[in-house]
Design a protein around this motif. Sequence first.
Motif, PDB file in Angstrom:
ATOM      1  N   PRO A 107       0.809  -1.225   0.000  1.00 56.55           N
ATOM      2  CA  PRO A 107       0.000   0.000   0.000  1.00 56.55           C
ATOM      3  C   PRO A 107       0.839   1.271   0.000  1.00 56.55           C
ATOM      4  CG  PRO A 107      -0.090  -1.072   2.136  1.00 56.55           C
ATOM      5  CD  PRO A 107       0.568  -2.032   1.206  1.00 56.55           C
ATOM      6  N   TYR A 108       2.051   1.228   0.570  1.00 54.57           N
ATOM      7  CA  TYR A 108       2.902   2.408   0.594  1.00 54.57           C
ATOM      8  C   TYR A 108       3.365   2.750  -0.818  1.00 54.57           C
ATOM      9  CZ  TYR A 108       3.312   0.371   5.302  1.00 54.57           C
ATOM     10  OH  TYR A 108       3.054  -0.209   6.502  1.00 54.57           O
ATOM     11  N   LEU A 109       3.834   1.736  -1.553  1.00 51.77           N
ATOM     12  CA  LEU A 109       4.290   1.978  -2.919  1.00 51.77           C
ATOM     13  C   LEU A 109       3.133   2.387  -3.817  1.00 51.77           C
ATOM     14  CD1 LEU A 109       6.836  -0.960  -3.354  1.00 51.77           C
ATOM     15  CD2 LEU A 109       7.359   1.466  -3.161  1.00 51.77           C
ATOM     16  N   THR A 110       1.967   1.804  -3.592  1.00 54.44           N
ATOM     17  CA  THR A 110       0.789   2.179  -4.375  1.00 54.44           C
ATOM     18  C   THR A 110       0.443   3.645  -4.143  1.00 54.44           C
ATOM     19  OG1 THR A 110      -0.085  -0.079  -4.307  1.00 54.44           O
ATOM     20  CG2 THR A 110      -1.649   1.696  -4.782  1.00 54.44           C
ATOM     21  N   HIS A 111       0.486   4.067  -2.894  1.00 51.91           N
ATOM     22  CA  HIS A 111       0.170   5.462  -2.558  1.00 51.91           C
ATOM     23  C   HIS A 111       1.199   6.429  -3.136  1.00 51.91           C
ATOM     24  CE1 HIS A 111      -1.430   8.707   0.091  1.00 51.91           C
ATOM     25  NE2 HIS A 111      -0.167   9.105   0.097  1.00 51.91           N
ATOM     26  N   ILE A 112       2.464   6.041  -3.080  1.00 49.79           N
ATOM     27  CA  ILE A 112       3.532   6.969  -3.475  1.00 49.79           C
ATOM     28  C   ILE A 112       3.760   6.979  -4.976  1.00 49.79           C
ATOM     29  CG2 ILE A 112       5.985   7.522  -3.200  1.00 49.79           C
ATOM     30  CD1 ILE A 112       5.789   6.090  -0.422  1.00 49.79           C
ATOM     31  N   PHE A 113       3.822   5.786  -5.582  1.00 52.88           N
ATOM     32  CA  PHE A 113       4.223   5.686  -6.995  1.00 52.88           C
ATOM     33  C   PHE A 113       3.136   5.169  -7.934  1.00 52.88           C
ATOM     34  CE2 PHE A 113       8.278   4.973  -4.605  1.00 52.88           C
ATOM     35  CZ  PHE A 113       8.920   6.135  -4.994  1.00 52.88           C
ATOM     36  N   GLY A 114       2.038   4.623  -7.388  1.00 52.23           N
ATOM     37  CA  GLY A 114       0.979   4.094  -8.232  1.00 52.23           C
ATOM     38  C   GLY A 114       0.819   2.589  -8.075  1.00 52.23           C
ATOM     39  N   GLU A 115      -0.313   2.083  -8.596  1.00 49.30           N
ATOM     40  CA  GLU A 115      -0.672   0.675  -8.396  1.00 49.30           C
ATOM     41  C   GLU A 115       0.367  -0.291  -8.958  1.00 49.30           C
ATOM     42  OE1 GLU A 115      -4.723  -1.807  -9.067  1.00 49.30           O
ATOM     43  OE2 GLU A 115      -3.591  -1.372 -10.898  1.00 49.30           O
ATOM     44  N   PHE A 116       0.972   0.056 -10.098  1.00 50.10           N
ATOM     45  CA  PHE A 116       1.923  -0.864 -10.728  1.00 50.10           C
ATOM     46  C   PHE A 116       3.050  -1.233  -9.763  1.00 50.10           C
ATOM     47  CE2 PHE A 116       5.980  -1.338 -13.046  1.00 50.10           C
ATOM     48  CZ  PHE A 116       5.700  -2.522 -13.711  1.00 50.10           C
ATOM     49  N   TRP A 117       3.548  -0.252  -9.010  1.00 50.70           N
ATOM     50  CA  TRP A 117       4.672  -0.523  -8.117  1.00 50.70           C
ATOM     51  C   TRP A 117       4.233  -1.324  -6.893  1.00 50.70           C
ATOM     52  CZ3 TRP A 117       9.267  -0.176 -10.018  1.00 50.70           C
ATOM     53  CH2 TRP A 117       9.492   0.683 -11.103  1.00 50.70           C
ATOM     54  N   GLY A 118       2.991  -1.116  -6.448  1.00 48.92           N
ATOM     55  CA  GLY A 118       2.464  -1.960  -5.383  1.00 48.92           C
ATOM     56  C   GLY A 118       2.335  -3.396  -5.852  1.00 48.92           C
ATOM     57  N   ILE A 455      10.558  11.247  -0.378  1.00 45.25           N
ATOM     58  CA  ILE A 455       9.840  12.076  -1.354  1.00 45.25           C
ATOM     59  C   ILE A 455       8.535  12.586  -0.759  1.00 45.25           C
ATOM     60  CG2 ILE A 455       8.615  12.008  -3.575  1.00 45.25           C
ATOM     61  CD1 ILE A 455      10.745   9.986  -4.527  1.00 45.25           C
ATOM     62  N   LEU A 456       7.847  11.697  -0.015  1.00 45.02           N
ATOM     63  CA  LEU A 456       6.552  12.052   0.559  1.00 45.02           C
ATOM     64  C   LEU A 456       6.678  13.167   1.596  1.00 45.02           C
ATOM     65  CD1 LEU A 456       3.925  10.664  -0.282  1.00 45.02           C
ATOM     66  CD2 LEU A 456       4.009   9.332   1.822  1.00 45.02           C
ATOM     67  N   ARG A 457       7.820  13.248   2.266  1.00 47.12           N
ATOM     68  CA  ARG A 457       8.025  14.331   3.236  1.00 47.12           C
ATOM     69  C   ARG A 457       7.868  15.703   2.563  1.00 47.12           C
ATOM     70  NH1 ARG A 457      11.055  13.541   8.129  1.00 47.12           N
ATOM     71  NH2 ARG A 457      10.618  11.406   8.845  1.00 47.12           N
ATOM     72  N   PHE A 458       8.275  15.802   1.301  1.00 46.45           N
ATOM     73  CA  PHE A 458       8.212  17.082   0.582  1.00 46.45           C
ATOM     74  C   PHE A 458       6.933  17.202  -0.252  1.00 46.45           C
ATOM     75  CE2 PHE A 458      12.653  15.957   1.249  1.00 46.45           C
ATOM     76  CZ  PHE A 458      13.148  17.111   1.843  1.00 46.45           C
ATOM     77  N   ARG A 459       6.448  16.060  -0.764  1.00 46.31           N
ATOM     78  CA  ARG A 459       5.254  16.092  -1.604  1.00 46.31           C
ATOM     79  C   ARG A 459       3.982  16.251  -0.800  1.00 46.31           C
ATOM     80  NH1 ARG A 459       4.128  10.920  -5.206  1.00 46.31           N
ATOM     81  NH2 ARG A 459       2.643  10.398  -3.555  1.00 46.31           N
ATOM     82  N   GLU A 460       3.922  15.614   0.368  1.00 44.64           N
ATOM     83  CA  GLU A 460       2.740  15.679   1.225  1.00 44.64           C
ATOM     84  C   GLU A 460       3.162  16.008   2.658  1.00 44.64           C
ATOM     85  OE1 GLU A 460      -0.032  12.418   0.846  1.00 44.64           O
ATOM     86  OE2 GLU A 460       0.700  11.941  -1.169  1.00 44.64           O
ATOM     87  N   PRO A 461       3.656  17.216   2.882  1.00 47.31           N
ATOM     88  CA  PRO A 461       4.111  17.577   4.234  1.00 47.31           C
ATOM     89  C   PRO A 461       2.982  17.606   5.252  1.00 47.31           C
ATOM     90  CG  PRO A 461       4.061  19.500   2.803  1.00 47.31           C
ATOM     91  CD  PRO A 461       3.824  18.328   1.922  1.00 47.31           C
ATOM     92  N   GLU A 462       1.730  17.770   4.775  1.00 44.70           N
ATOM     93  CA  GLU A 462       0.600  17.847   5.696  1.00 44.70           C
ATOM     94  C   GLU A 462       0.083  16.469   6.112  1.00 44.70           C
ATOM     95  OE1 GLU A 462      -1.006  16.950   1.778  1.00 44.70           O
ATOM     96  OE2 GLU A 462       0.548  18.327   2.516  1.00 44.70           O
ATOM     97  N   LEU A 463       0.589  15.396   5.534  1.00 48.93           N
ATOM     98  CA  LEU A 463       0.138  14.050   5.854  1.00 48.93           C
ATOM     99  C   LEU A 463       0.323  13.771   7.344  1.00 48.93           C
ATOM    100  CD1 LEU A 463      -0.881  11.315   4.642  1.00 48.93           C
ATOM    101  CD2 LEU A 463       1.526  10.644   4.495  1.00 48.93           C
ATOM    102  N   ASN A 464      -0.728  13.255   7.981  1.00 44.55           N
ATOM    103  CA  ASN A 464      -0.646  12.949   9.409  1.00 44.55           C
ATOM    104  C   ASN A 464       0.331  11.804   9.643  1.00 44.55           C
ATOM    105  OD1 ASN A 464      -1.252  12.870  12.204  1.00 44.55           O
ATOM    106  ND2 ASN A 464      -2.804  11.289  11.847  1.00 44.55           N
ATOM    107  N   ARG A 465       1.391  12.062  10.388  1.00 41.68           N
ATOM    108  CA  ARG A 465       2.424  11.069  10.674  1.00 41.68           C
ATOM    109  C   ARG A 465       2.557  10.918  12.191  1.00 41.68           C
ATOM    110  NH1 ARG A 465       4.206  14.055   6.228  1.00 41.68           N
ATOM    111  NH2 ARG A 465       4.998  12.808   4.451  1.00 41.68           N
TER     112      ARG A 465
END
Length: 521
Positions: A107-118, A455-465
Amino acid sequence: MASSETTPLLHQENNVPVDTARQDDTEAAEPRGTFARNLSAIDGFALLISIVIGSGVFSSPGPIDANVPSPGAGLLVWLLGGILAWTGALTMAELGTAIPGEGGIQPYLTHIFGEFWGYMAAWSWIVATMPATLAILSIVFVESVYSSLGVNDPAPPITHKLLSVLVLAVITTLNSISTKTSTRLSGLFVVVKFLTIFLLIIAGLVVVIKYSLTGNDIGGVDWRREHWFAPRRDAPRPDGHPGHFNWTTVSTWESLGFYSAALYGALWAYSGWDKANYVAAELRNPSKQLPLSINTAIPTIILCYVSANAVYYILLPWKLISTTDAAAVTAINHLLGKGGAYVATVLICLVIAGSELGNSFVAGRMTVAAANKKWFPAVFGTVGQIGTFKVTKSVEGEESAESAMDKGESPINALVLNFLISSVYILLGNMRILLTLNGLAEYAFFFLTVLGAIILRFREPELNRPVKPFILIPILFALISGFVVVRGAVFAPIQAVILIGIWVVGAAFYFLRKRVLSQAS
């Protein structure tokens, strides 16, 4: 395993634990944990240790020692492997508490790069990583038995391979009986693994103390006569072939290749650190308890592994360590004779069987999850049947395969697929080849996942972590793992080509199946 459309593993507002009523309301939507809910940091510590510590500490010392110039360097490889696992676990915890879905990194790869990578992660795990893992465990099981009989052959005959396939068949059958059978056996194996490591370390301490008090050697003698960090001039060849190897003549670039191969052995022993997000799903306050669990459990595991390997160097002649795939049994045999070796073999084989049972269990569920996403044929997403023939009660209505497994039914078709692929690896490879293949397959996607976290740190900084380690932690993991994958592939081109071939076939299967499904709809 839940589908990728589920809610986050630990979705909560302002990092406040959800109350019981709210938990009941959302229970159907949240991924279900394997263990009891409402765990403390101490529980998380224990669970992480039970997940990570397995057969690797008994089987990896030989392949690691064969690829390093000295025992001291071998211990440093074990330390580096632990640090890599530590940084990786913290990063996976960040992703696991922020991104919806279970199923490991899919699910992480799907969220970040798309379904193909998941999908590619699922394909690689089901066709390469997990079968290689099961093959290694089966091989180590058989080699541990032979080692107790005094047989340590770097190139074992075909009978060893056939026995390894038989061991795998027994494990697959146990998992096929019912889910309850698998989970009840696992508790026994956890106790055995802790007992075995404890007894091994005690044996090393006894040897050192006895020599200190009496001057008598009851283990090896190299540990006190030789320099622990001096490059060996007359060592067995790293590839296991007859002959000797002079580490003083190896270039820096060649050394990095050998170290990469050695590190794969250590990473195999630390495998399971990526399951930190599964532990997170059971903690009351994950934002505080999960980092605490990771930051205490993994250092403890590192200490156990480094100590156990120091014991091997104390109990055995150093030349013998690199030639065995069952270091613990060989060490006890050398110290206590065949009687002690038989007892050690029983304990270690139970540990290996427990690891194999658990990995086979997980592999079956991963295959079912992939089939439920239509990434694999639907027949591999069924439970309680062989092919299309039902051998247990059918799953009626809208009940999912996961629900049926919780009620005791097994994903027999998925388990048979895992068995067949793993058997091919057993028959065509050996432990040391498979360790590298497993490491390349696993860490290529771990690298991609952690790179995605950065990458996600910069692309989605508002993501709840709820868990957010310092940025240098994932960067350190990405740098080390990226180098290990690249240098390991150059050093082991055959395994790299095989793995690339598996990925190419997987990609072709994905696009072909997607096209067929789109035409059918």
